[in-house]
Scaffold this motif. Sequence first.
Motif, PDB file in Angstrom:
ATOM      1  N   SER A 180      -3.443  -2.106  -9.406  1.00 15.63           N
ATOM      2  CA  SER A 180      -3.880  -1.875  -8.028  1.00 15.63           C
ATOM      3  C   SER A 180      -5.274  -2.451  -7.854  1.00 15.63           C
ATOM      4  O   SER A 180      -6.039  -2.566  -8.812  1.00 15.63           O
ATOM      5  CB  SER A 180      -3.870  -0.380  -7.697  1.00 15.63           C
ATOM      6  OG  SER A 180      -4.909   0.289  -8.374  1.00 15.63           O
ATOM      7  N   GLU A 181      -5.546  -2.818  -6.626  1.00 13.55           N
ATOM      8  CA  GLU A 181      -6.878  -3.321  -6.290  1.00 13.55           C
ATOM      9  C   GLU A 181      -7.148  -3.022  -4.833  1.00 13.55           C
ATOM     10  O   GLU A 181      -6.241  -2.862  -4.030  1.00 13.55           O
ATOM     11  CB  GLU A 181      -6.983  -4.819  -6.565  1.00 13.55           C
ATOM     12  CG  GLU A 181      -6.011  -5.676  -5.765  1.00 13.55           C
ATOM     13  CD  GLU A 181      -6.098  -7.151  -6.123  1.00 13.55           C
ATOM     14  OE1 GLU A 181      -6.393  -7.935  -5.200  1.00 13.55           O
ATOM     15  OE2 GLU A 181      -5.870  -7.483  -7.287  1.00 13.55           O
ATOM     16  N   ARG A 182      -8.441  -2.924  -4.519  1.00  7.19           N
ATOM     17  CA  ARG A 182      -8.843  -2.690  -3.136  1.00  7.19           C
ATOM     18  C   ARG A 182      -8.853  -4.013  -2.386  1.00  7.19           C
ATOM     19  O   ARG A 182      -9.448  -4.988  -2.822  1.00  7.19           O
ATOM     20  CB  ARG A 182     -10.231  -2.092  -3.097  1.00  7.19           C
ATOM     21  CG  ARG A 182     -10.171  -0.597  -3.116  1.00  7.19           C
ATOM     22  CD  ARG A 182     -11.272  -0.016  -2.342  1.00  7.19           C
ATOM     23  NE  ARG A 182     -11.260   1.237  -1.721  1.00  7.19           N
ATOM     24  CZ  ARG A 182     -10.330   1.823  -0.997  1.00  7.19           C
ATOM     25  NH1 ARG A 182      -9.187   1.268  -0.836  1.00  7.19           N
ATOM     26  NH2 ARG A 182     -10.521   2.961  -0.420  1.00  7.19           N
ATOM     27  N   VAL A 183      -8.171  -4.027  -1.252  1.00  3.51           N
ATOM     28  CA  VAL A 183      -8.114  -5.220  -0.413  1.00  3.51           C
ATOM     29  C   VAL A 183      -8.702  -4.855   0.943  1.00  3.51           C
ATOM     30  O   VAL A 183      -8.308  -3.848   1.546  1.00  3.51           O
ATOM     31  CB  VAL A 183      -6.653  -5.716  -0.245  1.00  3.51           C
ATOM     32  CG1 VAL A 183      -6.584  -6.881   0.725  1.00  3.51           C
ATOM     33  CG2 VAL A 183      -6.065  -6.096  -1.585  1.00  3.51           C
ATOM     34  N   GLU A 184      -9.647  -5.683   1.388  1.00  3.79           N
ATOM     35  CA  GLU A 184     -10.291  -5.423   2.664  1.00  3.79           C
ATOM     36  C   GLU A 184      -9.262  -5.369   3.789  1.00  3.79           C
ATOM     37  O   GLU A 184      -8.339  -6.173   3.839  1.00  3.79           O
ATOM     38  CB  GLU A 184     -11.316  -6.536   2.946  1.00  3.79           C
ATOM     39  CG  GLU A 184     -12.283  -6.178   4.057  1.00  3.79           C
ATOM     40  CD  GLU A 184     -13.398  -7.197   4.183  1.00  3.79           C
ATOM     41  OE1 GLU A 184     -13.828  -7.434   5.317  1.00  3.79           O
ATOM     42  OE2 GLU A 184     -13.809  -7.756   3.152  1.00  3.79           O
ATOM     43  N   ARG A 185      -9.380  -4.393   4.671  1.00  2.00           N
ATOM     44  CA  ARG A 185      -8.516  -4.139   5.826  1.00  2.00           C
ATOM     45  C   ARG A 185      -7.142  -3.570   5.468  1.00  2.00           C
ATOM     46  O   ARG A 185      -6.387  -3.225   6.357  1.00  2.00           O
ATOM     47  CB  ARG A 185      -8.339  -5.397   6.680  1.00  2.00           C
ATOM     48  CG  ARG A 185      -9.628  -5.858   7.310  1.00  2.00           C
ATOM     49  CD  ARG A 185      -9.363  -6.920   8.361  1.00  2.00           C
ATOM     50  NE  ARG A 185     -10.604  -7.555   8.690  1.00  2.00           N
ATOM     51  CZ  ARG A 185     -10.928  -8.797   8.352  1.00  2.00           C
ATOM     52  NH1 ARG A 185     -10.076  -9.551   7.715  1.00  2.00           N
ATOM     53  NH2 ARG A 185     -12.095  -9.279   8.682  1.00  2.00           N
ATOM     54  N   ARG A 186      -6.792  -3.521   4.190  1.00  3.58           N
ATOM     55  CA  ARG A 186      -5.499  -2.926   3.809  1.00  3.58           C
ATOM     56  C   ARG A 186      -5.681  -1.664   2.995  1.00  3.58           C
ATOM     57  O   ARG A 186      -4.824  -0.795   2.991  1.00  3.58           O
ATOM     58  CB  ARG A 186      -4.657  -3.915   2.984  1.00  3.58           C
ATOM     59  CG  ARG A 186      -3.937  -4.934   3.827  1.00  3.58           C
ATOM     60  CD  ARG A 186      -3.039  -5.801   3.013  1.00  3.58           C
ATOM     61  NE  ARG A 186      -1.793  -5.139   2.669  1.00  3.58           N
ATOM     62  CZ  ARG A 186      -0.972  -5.549   1.718  1.00  3.58           C
ATOM     63  NH1 ARG A 186      -1.268  -6.610   0.998  1.00  3.58           N
ATOM     64  NH2 ARG A 186       0.138  -4.905   1.474  1.00  3.58           N
ATOM     65  N   GLY A 187      -6.743  -1.594   2.219  1.00  4.93           N
ATOM     66  CA  GLY A 187      -6.958  -0.463   1.326  1.00  4.93           C
ATOM     67  C   GLY A 187      -6.455  -0.791  -0.074  1.00  4.93           C
ATOM     68  O   GLY A 187      -6.418  -1.946  -0.482  1.00  4.93           O
ATOM     69  N   ARG A 188      -6.053   0.232  -0.811  1.00  2.00           N
ATOM     70  CA  ARG A 188      -5.576   0.027  -2.185  1.00  2.00           C
ATOM     71  C   ARG A 188      -4.166  -0.535  -2.150  1.00  2.00           C
ATOM     72  O   ARG A 188      -3.268   0.017  -1.552  1.00  2.00           O
ATOM     73  CB  ARG A 188      -5.600   1.336  -2.966  1.00  2.00           C
ATOM     74  CG  ARG A 188      -5.176   1.121  -4.402  1.00  2.00           C
ATOM     75  CD  ARG A 188      -5.800   2.062  -5.384  1.00  2.00           C
ATOM     76  NE  ARG A 188      -7.237   2.138  -5.383  1.00  2.00           N
ATOM     77  CZ  ARG A 188      -8.057   1.297  -6.042  1.00  2.00           C
ATOM     78  NH1 ARG A 188      -7.556   0.304  -6.726  1.00  2.00           N
ATOM     79  NH2 ARG A 188      -9.341   1.473  -6.013  1.00  2.00           N
ATOM     80  N   VAL A 189      -3.983  -1.679  -2.818  1.00  2.00           N
ATOM     81  CA  VAL A 189      -2.700  -2.378  -2.848  1.00  2.00           C
ATOM     82  C   VAL A 189      -2.171  -2.340  -4.274  1.00  2.00           C
ATOM     83  O   VAL A 189      -2.899  -2.628  -5.234  1.00  2.00           O
ATOM     84  CB  VAL A 189      -2.862  -3.847  -2.381  1.00  2.00           C
ATOM     85  CG1 VAL A 189      -1.563  -4.610  -2.525  1.00  2.00           C
ATOM     86  CG2 VAL A 189      -3.335  -3.884  -0.935  1.00  2.00           C
ATOM     87  N   TYR A 190      -0.904  -1.969  -4.419  1.00  2.00           N
ATOM     88  CA  TYR A 190      -0.250  -1.887  -5.726  1.00  2.00           C
ATOM     89  C   TYR A 190       0.663  -3.101  -5.897  1.00  2.00           C
ATOM     90  O   TYR A 190       1.381  -3.486  -4.978  1.00  2.00           O
ATOM     91  CB  TYR A 190       0.572  -0.602  -5.825  1.00  2.00           C
ATOM     92  CG  TYR A 190      -0.302   0.625  -5.791  1.00  2.00           C
ATOM     93  CD1 TYR A 190      -0.727   1.227  -6.969  1.00  2.00           C
ATOM     94  CD2 TYR A 190      -0.739   1.166  -4.584  1.00  2.00           C
ATOM     95  CE1 TYR A 190      -1.551   2.336  -6.944  1.00  2.00           C
ATOM     96  CE2 TYR A 190      -1.559   2.277  -4.546  1.00  2.00           C
ATOM     97  CZ  TYR A 190      -1.974   2.855  -5.729  1.00  2.00           C
ATOM     98  OH  TYR A 190      -2.781   3.946  -5.712  1.00  2.00           O
TER      99      TYR A 190
ATOM    100  N   THR B 225       0.853  -1.188   0.000  1.00  2.00           N
ATOM    101  CA  THR B 225       0.000   0.000   0.000  1.00  2.00           C
ATOM    102  C   THR B 225       0.888   1.238   0.000  1.00  2.00           C
ATOM    103  O   THR B 225       2.080   1.161   0.292  1.00  2.00           O
ATOM    104  CB  THR B 225      -0.911   0.029   1.244  1.00  2.00           C
ATOM    105  OG1 THR B 225      -0.082   0.183   2.410  1.00  2.00           O
ATOM    106  CG2 THR B 225      -1.758  -1.236   1.363  1.00  2.00           C
TER     107      THR B 225
END
Length: 182
Positions: free
Chosen positions: A161-171, A128
């Motif tokens: 990038s994608e949205r990951v629950e509990r982490r936010g946007r992950v690249y 992130t």
Amino acid sequence: MTKLTDTQTLILTRAGARPGNLALPLPEGLHGAAANMAIGRMIKLGWIEEVEANLRRNEPLWRETGDGHGTTLIATEAGLDAIGIDPVVVRTMAGLRDAKPEAIAAAQRPGTKQAQLIAMLQTPEGATIAEIAEATGWQHHSIRGAISGSLKKKLGLTVTSERVERRGRVYILAGNVDAAIR
């Protein structure tokens, strides 16, 4: 570990500065039997690899195969590691046969924040913006700029990038670089 000769060091250093880690052209004055011996030894040690040349890009030829094709020489991860270039950078550089020389020079400096950024994005879980900021000390806008400018535009890498629950946007570096190399 085998000690490098001056000629081997020169060949590998120049290859590390070229797109796709091309080992050709060889240093001036190295030709004929001496070139064959030097390259043969480096191939045997796993520092240089003979691959099919892309003639459309005018890649230099090491030898012709007789069927209208030819081969060129590239430095391997082991070869560049032997002269102290970071393996993460080597994998990234292997896919840059069309990149600009200034982008290549910037990307291959081991231990830089850009190399650290590439390493973080190359992991399967990605990173992130907050994680990258903590590791590099960069501000969030600088990280986004490095991803879109340096990695995507200059180096031609694919960062998703994608949205990951509990982490936010992950690249994530698409294909963990290895898929983008070949």
